[in-house]
Design an enzyme around this catalytic site. Structure first.
Site, PDB file in Angstrom:
ATOM      1  CG  HIS A 233      -0.436  -0.434   2.500  1.00 49.32           C
ATOM      2  ND1 HIS A 233       0.684   0.124   3.060  1.00 49.32           N
ATOM      3  CD2 HIS A 233      -0.870  -1.372   3.375  1.00 49.32           C
ATOM      4  CE1 HIS A 233       0.917  -0.448   4.225  1.00 49.32           C
ATOM      5  NE2 HIS A 233      -0.004  -1.364   4.434  1.00 49.32           N
ATOM      6  CG  ASP A 309      -4.618  -2.081   3.444  1.00 48.72           C
ATOM      7  OD1 ASP A 309      -4.720  -3.133   4.115  1.00 48.72           O
ATOM      8  OD2 ASP A 309      -4.148  -1.028   3.894  1.00 48.72           O
TER       9      ASP A 309
END
Lengths: 438, 327
Positions: A233, A309
């Site tokens: 991420h 995520d």
């Protein structure tokens, strides 16, 4: 049983295909891809005009919460959410309770996934026992049980020495280390991107450098060890700069970006709803320059994957003071629509590149099946309705949780159907003609 | 201490009502709404000079003071203001509330809400806590300080005090010096003073400078001397050690030597400068005792004016003129 998908646009960059092809599925395998395959007893599905057939999408970064936090999500609801979002496979992070740092937890997750019979689930094991940054977890045992990578996600791999050892050790099994890059001292008690927005709202900041400083550490160690590291991420422009530099020096570094980081900025902290805990995630929504850098990296190829995520939280947990709320948002059921609307339709990238980001590269990074519609390969397919006008409705999510900042968004493009191992596991009722895939 | 000023400032607002349910921050107010509150406070102050310091304006209204952080000045000031307006008031402090038993802020508020209070005055350590309650409560929410975000009634009473001395705020040079990063007083004052046309300078150690503060239209400098030069108003902010995570400056001694307001530094200001501090003061840290107790200090006037300003806010949020007409 044989099924023949006739006449759709097939986008399969690994095999250099982008055009009208028929796909013949025999049982759980793709048996043939060619133009004008005769039906020959197969059940024929006329792919509606405008639909696109792709190798199954893989979300290499999700949190399924089971075991231990079943009030947020279970493996079953998580994979139902995945297929509704067009994902035929997910890789789930080890920060469950207990942590997935031993074969028992890995086997439990895989058992739950097999019972759910939706998306494939690839567990990611912990780098360190209890993810506490001290002793290496039993990585060989995790590998044997089915883990495809290791990570202490939720926290960074604590020390440079532990990272070095993890890289060296996991490389023996061909497993990458996936790192949540964040310098804990620079993050401090921060809850939002350090900048004007957080400052004027009185929120403690997390600077972009808190991420990039550890990205640089990891790349240096990847270069030194020759082992693969994957940056989770990624959110900051400085981190992307470090990744580009690392790739130029042939370090084995790959990275992913989440849809919210190429779509939203820290301005979402103030409006439309101020202090909305559904815009609280870690890493935080960053500034405009960072968001633009993420888009640039997706376009120019320096970013390898889009991963959500997916971080479900119960609504009670988010209905608190901003600084008390947990980090994270759900992402599985909005990712594809956001990517089509924000990246493909504005002409920033083409469908083949999107398939690389969502399928080809995740499969390659994790060394798992998929990513290509190759004859003899498992029949995992994502069928897109790229022009379908979609309104995000969190109340209809398959996920147990609804913590999304995208509720009510109008987006162009969605998933039409999801096929895993030859079985249709999801059909979008709103996409006209998708029912043919049933 | 300066004597009471007998000639009140002339009304300057052109609006007559505050069309808000809540007072969450100065950021939500227009310049005219700010002037309306200040004008109304002017009228409210007179009540405090009467032998019987009470009017029936908020009779039958219930105001809950929820203070989840320690406060002497603000809580007392609100309570006196509420009582002078004849509201029924009750106080809830974190240590004695169900929050100490693990109840969430939302649940505490919803249970209070079920008993139909008209207004909730909230102080809370989390920025945005008032916004959270404002979204779920019918009762009006008054922000009495939320984390590092805003403290709107403090900025209003500061403006009231400045206006009393300087007649108007536009064109004044105001220097705000101290722990800027952790200060909700700073954020509210920057909003208010820039909206009313003051030239605002902020100064403090670079480690305590809020990122992007210059975007709010203020001058930032680490030179206290530059900030004070020609200032009409010098406002000191408390060094909030309790909010500091890690080290921001070497020592209180060095802080005082670089940023403390001393008589010597103050000589750079205008001859009629006023010295302000929202309290509580750390003598010998951000301000020398000689300055705090000296002839330019209006610190105790600020405390006194807090009551009138909070009466004005309570009155206007309860409906102001419209409310009286309906009663």
């Amino acid at each position: 049983m044989k099924r023949l998908l006739k006449g759709g646009r097939v986008v399969d960059p690994v095999n250099g295909r982008d055009g009208a092809f028929d796909v013949l599925i025999d049982g759980d395998r793709i048996s043939r891809i060619a133009r004008n395959i005769p039906a020959d007893g197969a059940h024929v599905i006329d792919v509606p005009a405008g639909f696109v057939v792709c190798p199954g999408f893989i979300d290499m970064h999700v949190h399924l919460r089971e075991p231990g936090q079943e009030h947020k999500e279970t493996v079953a609801t998580g994979v139902a959410s995945a297929v509704a979002g067009g994902f035929t496979a997910v890789a789930c992070m080890p920060n469950t309770s207990p942590i997935n740092d031993n074969a028992g937890v890995t086997e439990f997750i895989l058992k739950k996934a097999a019972e759910a019979r939706r998306a494939r689930v690839y567990p990611i094991g912990a780098v360190s026992k209890g993810s506490n940054g001290e002793q290496l977890a039993d990585i060989g045992e995790l590998r044997a049980a089915g883990c495809v990578a290791i990570s202490d996600d939720g926290r960074p791999v604590r020390t440079a020495l532990l990272m070095r050892r993890a890289l060296e050790y996991a490389a023996m099994f061909g497993m990458p280390v996936l790192d949540h890059c964040e310098d804990p001292s620079l993050k401090g008690e921060g809850v939002a991107h350090e900048g004007y927005q957080a400052s004027s709202l009185g929120l403690r900041g997390i600077p972009g450098v808190a991420e990039s400083i550890m990205v640089q550490r990891d790349i240096a160690l990847a270069e030194m060890t020759g082992a693969p590291v994957h940056i989770c991420h990624m959110s900051a422009a400085e981190s992307l700069r470090a990744v580009r530099e690392g790739k130029r020096h042939a370090a084995k570094v790959t990275c992913e970006v989440a849809p919210h980081h190429f779509t939203l900025t820290d301005e979402a902290l103030a409006a439309p709803v101020s202090y909305d805990t559904n815009v609280k995630m870690n890493p935080p929504l960053r500034g405009t320059a960072d968001r633009e850098a993420m888009v640039e990296g997706l376009v120019d190829g320096s970013i390898d994957a889009i991963a959500t995520d997916h971080a479900p939280h119960h609504y009670d947990e988010k209905k608190v003071e901003f600084d008390q709320a947990p980090f994270g948002i759900v992402g599985l059921e909005t990712c594809v629509s956001i990517a089509l609307d924000r990246l493909v339709h504005p002409g920033l990238l083409g469908l083949p590149r999107l398939v690389e980001l969502l399928s080809v590269n995740p499969a390659r990074i994790l060394s798992i099946p998929g990513g290509a519609l190759t004859e003899g390969a498992v029949a995992d397919l994502t069928v897109l309705a790229p022009d379908l006008q979609t309104v995000v409705d969190a109340s209809k999510f398959r996920s147990k949780s609804r913590n999304t900042p995208f509720d009510g968004w109008h987006l162009r493009g969605s998933v039409a159907a999801t096929i895993v191992g030859g079985h249709t596991v999801y059909v979008n009722e709103l996409a006209e003609g998708a029912a043919r895939f049933e | 201490m300066t004597t009471r000023i007998e000639t009140p400032v002339q009304p300057q607002s052109t609006v007559s009502t505050l069309r808000h349910k809540d007072l969450l921050g100065i950021a939500d107010l227009t310049p005219d709404e700010i002037r309306l509150i200040l004008d109304t406070a002017e009228a409210m102050r007179e009540i405090g000079y009467r032998p019987i310091k009470k009017v029936p304006t908020l009779r039958g209204k219930t105001v809950v003071n929820m203070f989840f952080e320690n406060s002497t000045r603000t809580r007392t000031s609100f309570e006196i203001a509420e009582k002078r307006l004849s509201a029924d008031t009750l106080n809830i402090a974190a240590a004695t509330s169900s929050v100490a038993k693990g109840e969430t802020l939302v649940d505490t508020a919803m249970n209070l809400e079920a008993m139909a209070p008209d207004m909730i005055v909230l102080r809370h350590a989390s920025s945005g806590a008032c916004h959270l309650l404002a979204r779920i409560c019918r009762a009006g929410i008054i922000n009495a300080g939320d984390g590092m975000h805003e403290h709107p009634t403090q900025a209003l009473l500061d403006a009231f005090t400045i206006r009393e001395h300087k007649k108007q705020i536009a064109g004044l040079k105001v220097a705000i010096i101290g722990d800027l990063l952790h200060s909700r007083v700073l954020r509210s004052n920057v909003q208010l003073l820039t909206k009313l046309g003051a030239e605002v300078w902020v100064s403090g150690p670079p480690t305590l400078m809020p990122p992007g503060i210059e975007r709010d239209g203020v001058h930032r400098t680490t030179s206290v001397e530059d900030a004070v030069e020609g200032a009409d108003v010098v406002m000191l902010l408390r060094v909030q050690l309790e909010r500091m995570q890690g080290t921001f400056f070497p020592s209180l001694r060095e802080y005082f030597s670089l940023f403390g307001m001393t008589c010597e530094r103050l000589r750079r200001a205008k001859p009629d400068v006023i010295i302000m501090h929202p309290g509580p003061m750390n003598r010998g840290v951000e301000i020398a005792s000689e300055v705090a107790d000296g002839p330019y200090s209006v610190i105790l006037e600020q405390a006194a004016n807090g009551v009138a300003v909070r009466m004005a806010v309570l009155y206007l949020l309860a409906g102001g003129v419209e409310h009286e007409a309906a009663a």
